[in-house]
Write an enzyme that holds these catalytic residues in place. Sequence first.
Site, PDB file in Angstrom:
ATOM      1  N   LYS A  62      43.510  40.241  37.340  1.00  0.00           N
ATOM      2  CA  LYS A  62      43.834  39.281  36.277  1.00  0.00           C
ATOM      3  C   LYS A  62      44.794  38.218  36.803  1.00  0.00           C
ATOM      4  O   LYS A  62      45.686  38.528  37.599  1.00  0.00           O
ATOM      5  CB  LYS A  62      44.459  40.046  35.099  1.00  0.00           C
ATOM      6  CG  LYS A  62      44.682  39.196  33.845  1.00  0.00           C
ATOM      7  CD  LYS A  62      45.235  40.056  32.708  1.00  0.00           C
ATOM      8  CE  LYS A  62      45.405  39.262  31.416  1.00  0.00           C
ATOM      9  NZ  LYS A  62      45.912  40.091  30.307  1.00  0.00           N
ATOM     10  N   SER A  64      43.240  39.836  26.079  1.00  0.00           N
ATOM     11  CA  SER A  64      43.278  38.659  26.905  1.00  0.00           C
ATOM     12  C   SER A  64      42.700  38.866  28.310  1.00  0.00           C
ATOM     13  O   SER A  64      42.441  37.882  29.000  1.00  0.00           O
ATOM     14  CB  SER A  64      44.726  38.176  27.040  1.00  0.00           C
ATOM     15  OG  SER A  64      45.513  39.154  27.701  1.00  0.00           O
ATOM     16  N   SER A  68      45.174  44.029  25.254  1.00  0.00           N
ATOM     17  CA  SER A  68      44.423  43.148  26.159  1.00  0.00           C
ATOM     18  C   SER A  68      43.591  43.811  27.236  1.00  0.00           C
ATOM     19  O   SER A  68      42.784  43.141  27.869  1.00  0.00           O
ATOM     20  CB  SER A  68      45.368  42.155  26.815  1.00  0.00           C
ATOM     21  OG  SER A  68      45.617  41.123  25.913  1.00  0.00           O
TER      22      SER A  68
HETATM   23  N1  GLN Z   1      45.909  39.853  21.222  1.00  0.00           N
HETATM   24  C1  GLN Z   1      47.266  40.233  21.402  1.00  0.00           C
HETATM   25  C2  GLN Z   1      48.136  39.007  21.478  1.00  0.00           C
HETATM   26  O1  GLN Z   1      47.617  37.961  21.431  1.00  0.00           O
HETATM   27  C3  GLN Z   1      47.427  41.091  22.605  1.00  0.00           C
HETATM   28  C4  GLN Z   1      47.428  40.350  23.872  1.00  0.00           C
HETATM   29  C5  GLN Z   1      47.757  41.209  25.053  1.00  0.00           C
HETATM   30  O2  GLN Z   1      47.666  42.426  25.011  1.00  0.00           O
HETATM   31  N2  GLN Z   1      48.189  40.565  26.109  1.00  0.00           N
HETATM   32  O3  GLN Z   1      49.307  39.074  21.580  1.00  0.00           O
END
Ligand code: GLN
Length: 475
Positions: free
Chosen positions: A69, A144, A168
């Site tokens: 990532k 994400s 994410s």
């Molecule tokens: N969707 C969640 C957020 O926007 C989780 C994102 C994540 O785990 N990085 O904060």
Amino acid sequence: MAKWMSVAQVKEKIEESSAEEVTARYLEVIGKSKINGYLTVSDKALEQAKKIDKEGHSGPLAGVPIAIKDNISVVGLPNSCGSKILEGYVPPFNAHVIEKLLAAGAVVLGKTNMDEFAMGSSTETSHFGPTSNPWDLERVPGGSSGGSAAVVAAGEAPFALGSDTGGSVRCPAAFCGVVGLKPTYGAVSRYGVVAYANSLEQVGPLANNVEDIAVLMDVIAGYDRRDSTSINNKTECQKSLVDDVKGLKIGVPKEFFGEGIHPDVEKAVWDAIHKYESLGATWKEVSMPNIKYSLASYYIIAMCEASSNLARFDGTRYGFRENAENWHAMVSKTRADGFGTEVKRRILLGTYALSAGYHDKYYLKALKVRTLVKQDFDKALSAVDLLMAPTMPNPAFKIGEKIEDPLTLYLSDVNTCPINLAGVPSISVPCGFTDGLPIGLQIMGKPFDEPTVLRAAYTFEQNTDHHTKRPPEVA
Ligand code: GLN
């Protein structure tokens, strides 16, 4: 060479041919990609593979390619975090997890697309455009870590690393039909991972099967003095891969089956629970009354931490800079043009919630709720070994469908973010399909009990075939 291979199969192939040939094959598949999963393909991957061939194949991952990532630092490769503000930034050091991977012999294929600074659940907030879901190119891969999940599902990497702050790793795993683990908070070092909300996040593996998750965990987990939240309590994950759940006690928290859940998701998850029952486990409903406050607590805490963490991107030290007549104007123009809408929204809301006069009302309150959520987990997990629920209440949605409505997008994290508030481990495994789209079963465990989580996930996999299905769009 088969397009989808387990790590064990990749290792066999390397012995039959070479690490160079295997890496070249993955690069060829990536070259034909239809999904925009990679932001950078490493121009050093082949060289790295050749070196491993020359040195002999020692190390548990000798020559095995991996996707990373784009918020995890790898020397010599851009680390954009999906943002314009880090344009041109190339880290001079490796993250702890990358050091571990390189020492194990892994070959970094490239860096994967993500929501900007990991803020999102669809990979649509990336400055570099969305990634497509390999099961339906018009749909999101989740987020994400959408790039990491999608490249694994598309056969463009055998496995990958993502990060999970509020879901994410698990959300894109569920949407793309792969396996994704959020380890216990403190199990994997965050050194060299760009912070979004550091009290919540962990690096986590994504793969086509549970065994590969365990292989990766055994490499990346463990104590690191450079991360002050790292805990010296390494568990051996591969040893836990036993096809046996007899006597295992499963709790089913009814709060995770709330309003708006897709009926096919609900059915697939219950079918999975009944499968466990047929394999000798028992289940009972449990109640976690504070779960309903998780989402609000999570978003306040995440935004507060983000507003502080992202203060360092000011045009002075990293990447993109907008020139202006004086320092103040430079910082403000750089941040206005460098950050995307969602990131700015969160910095503003986080700053507001932390400001004098509001700190107690929002931030402090959210922390208190976090403790209540943690207590719900402690209580539920004192009576059972594991908790099971849907990872996501719905399957992958269409690109563009929710992005204009942030609150609706936030709601999709309802089943994943409580886990990060509590810091417990949780895995998403494929458990069925609805209209050709994958569904994820979420298995949550006690802190540092990754072995039981993995054993249950492995047993499910050994007795079902959901994880063997491949997306037709990219076959
Ligand atoms: N969707 C969640 C957020 O926007 C989780 C994102 C994540 O785990 N990085 O904060």
